[in-house]
Design a protein around this motif. Structure first.
Motif, PDB file in Angstrom:
ATOM      1  N   VAL A  50     -49.785   3.363   0.694  1.00  0.00           N
ATOM      2  CA  VAL A  50     -49.253   3.530   2.039  1.00  0.00           C
ATOM      3  C   VAL A  50     -48.535   2.257   2.477  1.00  0.00           C
ATOM      4  O   VAL A  50     -47.439   2.294   3.050  1.00  0.00           O
ATOM      5  CB  VAL A  50     -50.379   3.910   3.022  1.00  0.00           C
ATOM      6  CG1 VAL A  50     -49.846   4.000   4.441  1.00  0.00           C
ATOM      7  CG2 VAL A  50     -51.008   5.232   2.614  1.00  0.00           C
ATOM      8  N   LEU A  51     -49.145   1.111   2.179  1.00  0.00           N
ATOM      9  CA  LEU A  51     -48.496  -0.163   2.542  1.00  0.00           C
ATOM     10  C   LEU A  51     -47.136  -0.279   1.863  1.00  0.00           C
ATOM     11  O   LEU A  51     -46.136  -0.626   2.502  1.00  0.00           O
ATOM     12  CB  LEU A  51     -49.381  -1.338   2.119  1.00  0.00           C
ATOM     13  CG  LEU A  51     -50.611  -1.618   2.986  1.00  0.00           C
ATOM     14  CD1 LEU A  51     -51.384  -2.800   2.421  1.00  0.00           C
ATOM     15  CD2 LEU A  51     -50.204  -1.887   4.425  1.00  0.00           C
ATOM     16  N   THR A  52     -47.124   0.031   0.576  1.00  0.00           N
ATOM     17  CA  THR A  52     -45.881  -0.089  -0.177  1.00  0.00           C
ATOM     18  C   THR A  52     -44.804   0.824   0.396  1.00  0.00           C
ATOM     19  O   THR A  52     -43.622   0.497   0.393  1.00  0.00           O
ATOM     20  CB  THR A  52     -46.126   0.235  -1.657  1.00  0.00           C
ATOM     21  OG1 THR A  52     -47.232  -0.526  -2.109  1.00  0.00           O
ATOM     22  CG2 THR A  52     -44.912  -0.072  -2.505  1.00  0.00           C
ATOM     23  N   ALA A  53     -45.240   1.972   0.903  1.00  0.00           N
ATOM     24  CA  ALA A  53     -44.283   2.922   1.459  1.00  0.00           C
ATOM     25  C   ALA A  53     -43.544   2.333   2.650  1.00  0.00           C
ATOM     26  O   ALA A  53     -42.441   2.756   2.968  1.00  0.00           O
ATOM     27  CB  ALA A  53     -44.992   4.209   1.867  1.00  0.00           C
ATOM     28  N   ASP A  59     -39.767  -6.187  -1.368  1.00  0.00           N
ATOM     29  CA  ASP A  59     -41.151  -6.592  -1.129  1.00  0.00           C
ATOM     30  C   ASP A  59     -42.121  -5.886  -2.067  1.00  0.00           C
ATOM     31  O   ASP A  59     -43.231  -6.339  -2.296  1.00  0.00           O
ATOM     32  CB  ASP A  59     -41.534  -6.281   0.321  1.00  0.00           C
ATOM     33  CG  ASP A  59     -40.792  -7.174   1.300  1.00  0.00           C
ATOM     34  OD1 ASP A  59     -40.521  -8.329   0.917  1.00  0.00           O
ATOM     35  OD2 ASP A  59     -40.479  -6.697   2.399  1.00  0.00           O
ATOM     36  N   ALA A  60     -41.692  -4.739  -2.578  1.00  0.00           N
ATOM     37  CA  ALA A  60     -42.581  -3.969  -3.446  1.00  0.00           C
ATOM     38  C   ALA A  60     -42.666  -4.586  -4.831  1.00  0.00           C
ATOM     39  O   ALA A  60     -43.664  -4.447  -5.529  1.00  0.00           O
ATOM     40  CB  ALA A  60     -42.100  -2.523  -3.547  1.00  0.00           C
ATOM     41  N   TYR A  61     -41.584  -5.246  -5.210  1.00  0.00           N
ATOM     42  CA  TYR A  61     -41.559  -5.832  -6.558  1.00  0.00           C
ATOM     43  C   TYR A  61     -41.789  -7.323  -6.491  1.00  0.00           C
ATOM     44  O   TYR A  61     -40.856  -8.105  -6.517  1.00  0.00           O
ATOM     45  CB  TYR A  61     -40.193  -5.579  -7.208  1.00  0.00           C
ATOM     46  CG  TYR A  61     -40.050  -4.185  -7.722  1.00  0.00           C
ATOM     47  CD1 TYR A  61     -40.571  -3.850  -8.969  1.00  0.00           C
ATOM     48  CD2 TYR A  61     -39.390  -3.210  -6.994  1.00  0.00           C
ATOM     49  CE1 TYR A  61     -40.438  -2.573  -9.458  1.00  0.00           C
ATOM     50  CE2 TYR A  61     -39.255  -1.940  -7.470  1.00  0.00           C
ATOM     51  CZ  TYR A  61     -39.780  -1.624  -8.702  1.00  0.00           C
ATOM     52  OH  TYR A  61     -39.664  -0.368  -9.195  1.00  0.00           O
ATOM     53  N   THR A  62     -42.990  -7.736  -6.363  1.00  0.00           N
ATOM     54  CA  THR A  62     -43.257  -9.162  -6.337  1.00  0.00           C
ATOM     55  C   THR A  62     -44.484  -9.458  -7.169  1.00  0.00           C
ATOM     56  O   THR A  62     -45.370  -8.612  -7.302  1.00  0.00           O
ATOM     57  CB  THR A  62     -43.530  -9.668  -4.908  1.00  0.00           C
ATOM     58  OG1 THR A  62     -44.595  -8.890  -4.359  1.00  0.00           O
ATOM     59  CG2 THR A  62     -42.311  -9.562  -4.022  1.00  0.00           C
ATOM     60  N   THR A  63     -44.505 -10.620  -7.759  1.00  0.00           N
ATOM     61  CA  THR A  63     -45.719 -11.097  -8.387  1.00  0.00           C
ATOM     62  C   THR A  63     -45.995 -12.467  -7.786  1.00  0.00           C
ATOM     63  O   THR A  63     -45.139 -13.341  -7.900  1.00  0.00           O
ATOM     64  CB  THR A  63     -45.515 -11.285  -9.910  1.00  0.00           C
ATOM     65  OG1 THR A  63     -44.524 -10.388 -10.332  1.00  0.00           O
ATOM     66  CG2 THR A  63     -46.796 -11.136 -10.656  1.00  0.00           C
ATOM     67  N   PRO A  64     -47.112 -12.694  -7.164  1.00  0.00           N
ATOM     68  CA  PRO A  64     -48.160 -11.716  -6.884  1.00  0.00           C
ATOM     69  C   PRO A  64     -47.726 -10.698  -5.827  1.00  0.00           C
ATOM     70  O   PRO A  64     -46.798 -10.982  -5.084  1.00  0.00           O
ATOM     71  CB  PRO A  64     -49.289 -12.606  -6.339  1.00  0.00           C
ATOM     72  CG  PRO A  64     -48.583 -13.785  -5.743  1.00  0.00           C
ATOM     73  CD  PRO A  64     -47.386 -14.025  -6.593  1.00  0.00           C
ATOM     74  N   LEU A 260     -40.945   5.784  -3.981  1.00  0.00           N
ATOM     75  CA  LEU A 260     -41.922   6.692  -4.600  1.00  0.00           C
ATOM     76  C   LEU A 260     -43.199   6.753  -3.770  1.00  0.00           C
ATOM     77  O   LEU A 260     -43.767   7.817  -3.543  1.00  0.00           O
ATOM     78  CB  LEU A 260     -42.259   6.230  -6.016  1.00  0.00           C
ATOM     79  CG  LEU A 260     -41.179   6.430  -7.063  1.00  0.00           C
ATOM     80  CD1 LEU A 260     -41.652   5.910  -8.406  1.00  0.00           C
ATOM     81  CD2 LEU A 260     -40.820   7.909  -7.170  1.00  0.00           C
ATOM     82  N   CYS A 261     -43.630   5.597  -3.327  1.00  0.00           N
ATOM     83  CA  CYS A 261     -44.859   5.575  -2.534  1.00  0.00           C
ATOM     84  C   CYS A 261     -44.674   6.333  -1.217  1.00  0.00           C
ATOM     85  O   CYS A 261     -45.586   7.030  -0.763  1.00  0.00           O
ATOM     86  CB  CYS A 261     -45.277   4.132  -2.247  1.00  0.00           C
ATOM     87  SG  CYS A 261     -46.027   3.349  -3.682  1.00  0.00           S
ATOM     88  N   ALA A 262     -43.509   6.191  -0.625  1.00  0.00           N
ATOM     89  CA  ALA A 262     -43.253   6.933   0.612  1.00  0.00           C
ATOM     90  C   ALA A 262     -43.306   8.432   0.344  1.00  0.00           C
ATOM     91  O   ALA A 262     -43.916   9.197   1.108  1.00  0.00           O
ATOM     92  CB  ALA A 262     -41.894   6.534   1.174  1.00  0.00           C
ATOM     93  N   ALA A 263     -42.689   8.849  -0.772  1.00  0.00           N
ATOM     94  CA  ALA A 263     -42.694  10.273  -1.103  1.00  0.00           C
ATOM     95  C   ALA A 263     -44.114  10.760  -1.387  1.00  0.00           C
ATOM     96  O   ALA A 263     -44.552  11.813  -0.894  1.00  0.00           O
ATOM     97  CB  ALA A 263     -41.793  10.530  -2.310  1.00  0.00           C
TER      98      ALA A 263
ATOM     99  N   VAL C 136     -50.448  15.039  -8.370  1.00  0.00           N
ATOM    100  CA  VAL C 136     -49.180  14.482  -8.826  1.00  0.00           C
ATOM    101  C   VAL C 136     -48.941  13.123  -8.169  1.00  0.00           C
ATOM    102  O   VAL C 136     -48.534  12.153  -8.826  1.00  0.00           O
ATOM    103  CB  VAL C 136     -48.026  15.453  -8.505  1.00  0.00           C
ATOM    104  CG1 VAL C 136     -46.702  14.780  -8.781  1.00  0.00           C
ATOM    105  CG2 VAL C 136     -48.150  16.715  -9.336  1.00  0.00           C
ATOM    106  N   ALA C 137     -49.249  13.040  -6.884  1.00  0.00           N
ATOM    107  CA  ALA C 137     -49.084  11.765  -6.188  1.00  0.00           C
ATOM    108  C   ALA C 137     -50.060  10.746  -6.739  1.00  0.00           C
ATOM    109  O   ALA C 137     -49.718   9.571  -6.918  1.00  0.00           O
ATOM    110  CB  ALA C 137     -49.304  11.962  -4.691  1.00  0.00           C
TER     111      ALA C 137
END
Lengths: 292, 362, 313
Positions: A50-53, A59-64, A260-263, C136-137
């Protein structure tokens, strides 16, 4: 950083539960802490989703991984722009209609195997549950061929029929367990009071079992909404449901985590909320009347 | 209102097995209060449910007001029933519960309201009409069940252990209320209980059943004074009648080492029946107690004294070599103690004699 | 006065023309059942007959006109197909493993929740969520957010322990799928067992304690036997759904690499919808059904013993 909680596997939690009382308060608070860690750890992937969404892709692609960021609705907007709307409507329609059909068919059937039982009740129940045991995959080939032959591919009603059949056996079992909780005397009293069978069912039995019907409906909704196998094999652009949309989305959007996370969040949300609200019903239904 | 007849009525659950109710004959007069009593498994509830139309009548007939009820569904029998656990409709209010039978019979709304109100008045339920059953106490639920039965003004009331879910005090007061109400309404009533006190206090007549067979159908007094057989004698009365199987002697019967003289009337009945042993029944109150030194009477030793205030029960055993138990009622403050030696003499001429082989009254 | 006990030998239960027990009444009782029964037979049983019929044919959708009767050839191919055996083994491992691990975790979680503590309802809500989430999710979530070699949380969390950028899904495909499934099904098991724990009659627990049993003794002697039927139900229902696992494999591994993580549903799907080999996939379907019937017979006996005590005579 809350991420490390996921590693806290419950190594030996339960034995402490049973420890002698003298450990008393310390043991109890340890257990409470453990329960919180386990609960949050188990839920964490969903929280992260949910956070990633709400993140920008950057911001989603970070390490850490980033815990703090500026939330945005961009990803949800993108998902709707990609056309999740009709899929949501298809899912909603297939779920609601199939659940109603299941209840319409299962309620009288459950009555016939409980309150006013037919002969060979055991055989009937055995038959219903055994249809659940047979793997769906063994039927998909002829179902596909027949559906294709009668021109019902990519038609929402095909899914409705299949979802009804998929949930019906479980629903009969559940409804039966709720009918069995109705005291027989209630029906006897109603018949003595001059009510016909139909009348006593409507006036006396139905109000008593309606919480059970709600529980059954909830479980049918969960399974129907989440179903993927039939949907992916039998529908395409017109009648496809949300899980099918998700699959298409992952192919088209590649590895855009946030999108993807939002979906996925949108796909899961309705059933998750329904299940949260009706937790107790979930237990009632799943335990087949073993819990009153 | 109507009379009810069981005419050789039978109920058989499995072919070949012993019937649950075997050829029951009962004639219940219009307005009568009849209690069916017996131990569990005696068929009393089955008999009631046959009358209610909840059990099949496999043989014979049951008639209400002269009309044969075989094949007639419950709802067409014009009867009302009070169930053991009341069977109130949980989702209906008290008022709706009581109005339900009227509604099912198409009684107009205003009339329903009037009747429910009147019945609620009688039962003291007026202020609870809008409550759901689960918000009521056990006693109030019981009243609602009664109310649902009486608003209908049926031909027959059926009651299946309606007091068994109440506490002891409530049971006694409700018992009286039900009996009084039945007398006032004058509706033929069949009442099932396993409690012989209920049976004796409430019924105009009592039918005692055992193993699906009718043992005796009589007034409470007759049941007590002239039990038809040893089973009835033992079932009715508390504590139970003392029953001894004894050899017949010259003057009466031999009881251990002593001889118990019997009045001439009883002796002649034994002779007529040609018995060499006889089952003698003596109720606890039919003894006089003397101290051991008196010589006369049967010797016994007291094991337990139950002091009830108004009277006392002595549980003793006879000195007959077999330690046969015996129960004796004495006046209150008997002064008897555990271990006391006593001598017992039957007081009454009216002792009970039964054939030891058949149990029938001699 | 007294009725003598003569045995009425000729009396048998009466079979009236109307009223309860009559033939008409039998149909009245059956009528409500029929719609559901007929519907279920048509939708779930008829296809199997077709499956058997198709399984005796060589029929590939992409080669029109290829359809012909070949007897048991398809079955011979199925049984000589080493991939099929591999996939069957995968199915057993995946189903049994997922059921077992989610059951154990579910039991532990249930014990943890079977006491009053601050926020218990909240924690329970969190714990049941994986069961509600669309599979699926969930699979998507595991594949990307958790198992991704570069950006996945698992690797991030394990990095202090020297685990490098492991590609979990390629390295341990079947295990990865199983982890996702266990995560989804643990809440289900937990809910059932928790319901079982909370339905224990208090007086029995108290009696055991008064009789001098220790906490562990009460648990072993009273709680476990009581939980038994809940655990059995969990196993049966879990197995019913898990044996049909498709979504997770489709999303996470596509059965690969090779058939390393394919189970029967996925393999048959591949044959039918990617290979268009109707005859072959139908034959596999029949084999699966027969195998399932054998397993299910035991499972059904279990479920019946536990849950229909009511009218079993």
């Amino acid at each position: 950083m809350a991420a490390p909680t996921t590693t806290e596997r419950p190594a030996t939690p339960s034995t402490q539960d049973l420890a002698p009382a003298r450990k008393g308060r310390v043991g109890a608070s340890l257990l409470t802490v453990l329960a919180w860690i386990v609960g949050i750890g188990f839920f964490f992937p969903i929280l992260w989703m949910v956070l990633t969404a709400f993140k920008q892709e950057a911001d989603a692609y970070t390490t850490p991984p980033k815990l703090f960021f500026t939330p945005t609705l961009d990803q949800f907007r993108a998902v709707f722009d990609a056309g999740i709307g009709p899929y949501l409507l298809n899912s909603l329609f297939a779920t609601v209609v199939s659940t109603i059909l299941v209840l319409v068919l299962a309620t009288p059937a459950a009555f016939a195997v409980s309150l006013r039982p037919v002969k060979k009740v055991q055989d009937v129940l055995f038959f219903f549950i055994s249809t659940k045991m047979l793997p769906v995959v063994a039927a998909i080939v002829p179902i596909y061929v027949v559906v294709n032959d009668i021109g019902m591919l990519d038609n929402i009603w095909t899914l409705i029929v299949l979802y009804t059949a998929m949930n019906l056996p479980i629903a009969v079992w559940m409804m039966r367990s709720f009918f069995q909780e109705v005291p027989k005397e209630l029906l006897e009293a109603a018949s003595m009071d001059g009510a016909s069978t139909a009348r006593s069912l409507r006036e006396v039995v139905l109000p008593v079992i309606s919480p059970g019907m709600a529980a059954t409906a909830l479980i049918c909704v969960i399974f129907a909404w989440n179903e993927f196998f039939f949907a992916v094999n039998l529908t395409a652009a017109r009648a496809a449901t949300v899980p099918v949309f998700l699959v298409g989305f992952i192919t088209s959007e590649g590895l855009y985590f946030a999108k993807l996370c939002a979906a996925a969040t949108l796909a899961a949300l309705p059933v998750v909320i329904a299940g949260w609200i009706a937790q107790n019903k979930l237990v009632q239904g799943l335990s087949f009347g073993a819990v009153k | 209102m109507a009379e009810v007849e069981f005419d050789q009525a039978s109920r058989i659950y499995t072919a070949g097995a012993k019937p649950a109710v075997n050829r029951l004959d009962l004639e219940i007069a219009d307005g009568e209060f009849v209690v069916l009593v017996g131990p569990s498994g005696s068929g009393k509830s089955t008999a009631l449910r046959m009358l209610a139309g909840l059990e099949e009548i496999d043989g014979g007939q049951i008639r209400i007001g002269g009309r044969n009820m075989v094949g007639v569904p419950s709802r067409d029998r014009d009867i009302a029933m009070v169930f053991q656990n009341y069977a109130l409709y949980p989702n209906k209010t008290v008022g709706e519960n009581m109005a339900f039978p009227l509604k099912m019979r198409g009684v107009p709304k205003e009339e329903r309201a009037t009747k429910v109100k009147a019945a609620a008045e009688i039962l003291g339920l007026s202020e609870y009409l809008d409550r759901k059953p689960r918000a009521l106490s056990g006693g109030q639920r019981q009243r609602v069940a009664m109310g649902r039965a009486i608003v209908r003004e049926p031909q027959v009331f059926l009651m299946d252990e309606p007091l068994s879910n109440l506490d002891a005090k409530m049971r006694v007061s409700t018992r009286t209320e039900i009996a009084a109400m039945q007398r006032r309404l004058g509706v033929t009533t069949v009442y099932v209980t396993h409690d012989q006190v209920e049976a004796m206090t409430m019924g105009d007549r009592v039918a005692l059943l055992k193993d699906g067979e009718l043992q005796q159908f009589a007034t409470p007094a007759e049941l007590y004074d002239k039990p038809a057989n040893a089973f009835v004698a033992g079932f009715i009365g508390s504590p139970a009648m003392n029953l001894f199987t004894l050899p017949v002697s010259e003057e009466g019967v031999r009881m251990g080492s002593s001889e118990l003289a019997l009045p001439r009337s009883l002796r002649s009945r034994i002779t007529e029946a040609g018995l060499s042993t006889v089952q003698l029944g003596i109720r606890p109150e039919q003894w006089t107690v003397g101290s051991n030194g008196d010589g006369a009477g049967v010797k016994a030793q007291v094991d337990v004294v139950e002091e009830l205030g108004s009277d006392a029960f002595l549980y003793a055993h006879l000195d007959d070599g077999e330690q046969t138990p015996v129960v004796v009622r004495t006046g209150g403050r008997s002064g008897a103690r555990r271990g006391d030696q006593i001598a017992l003499t039957p007081t009454s001429e009216d002792l009970h004699l039964f054939d030891p082989s058949t149990g029938e009254r001699v | 006065m007294t009725v003598t006990a003569e045995r009425p030998a000729e009396l048998t239960p009466r079979r009236p023309d109307r009223g309860p027990g009559s033939r008409a009444d039998g149909w009245v009782r059956r009528a409500p059942l029929l719609p559901a029964l007929v519907f279920t037979i048509i939708v779930t049983q008829l296809p199997f007959l077709f499956t058997i019929y198709y399984s005796l044919q060589s029929w590939n959708l992409v080669r029109p006109g290829s359809r012909q009767f070949v007897g048991i050839d398809n079955y011979i191919l199925v049984f000589t197909d080493s991939q099929f055996r591999q996939v069957a083994l995968n199915t057993v491992l995946l189903t049994a493993g997922s059921v077992l691990f989610s059951l154990i975790l579910g039991l532990l979680f249930a014990l943890l929740l079977d006491r009053a503590f601050l926020g218990r309802g909240f924690i329970r809500t969190l714990l049941i969520t994986p069961f509600l989430i669309t599979p699926v999710a969930a699979a998507l979530l595991w594949k990307t957010v958790l198992f991704d070699p570069t950006y996945g949380l698992i690797n991030f969390v394990l990095s202090p322990f020297g685990v490098g950028a492991t590609d979990w899904i390629s390295t341990f495909p079947l295990t990865s799928v199983m982890v996702a499934l266990v995560w989804q099904w643990t809440p289900f098991m937990m809910l059932l067992i928790l319901a079982g724990l909370q339905s224990q009659p208090h007086d029995v627990l108290e009696a055991a304690r008064v009789d001098g049993a220790t906490s562990w003794g009460v648990f072993r002697e009273v709680t476990i036997p009581h939980l038994r039927r809940f655990i059995e139900l969990g196993i049966v229902l879990g197995a019913i759904y898990l044996i049909n696992t498709f979504d997770a494999i489709y999303m996470m591994t596509q059965g690969g690499p090779g058939t390393a993580s394919a189970n029967l549903p996925f393999y048959i799907y591949q044959r039918a919808f990617l290979g268009f080999d109707i005859g072959q996939s139908a034959a596999m379907g029949v084999v699966v059904v027969v195998a399932t019937i054998i397993v299910a017979t035991f499972a059904l006996r279990l479920i019946f013993r536990s849950f229909s005590g009511g009218e079993e005579t």
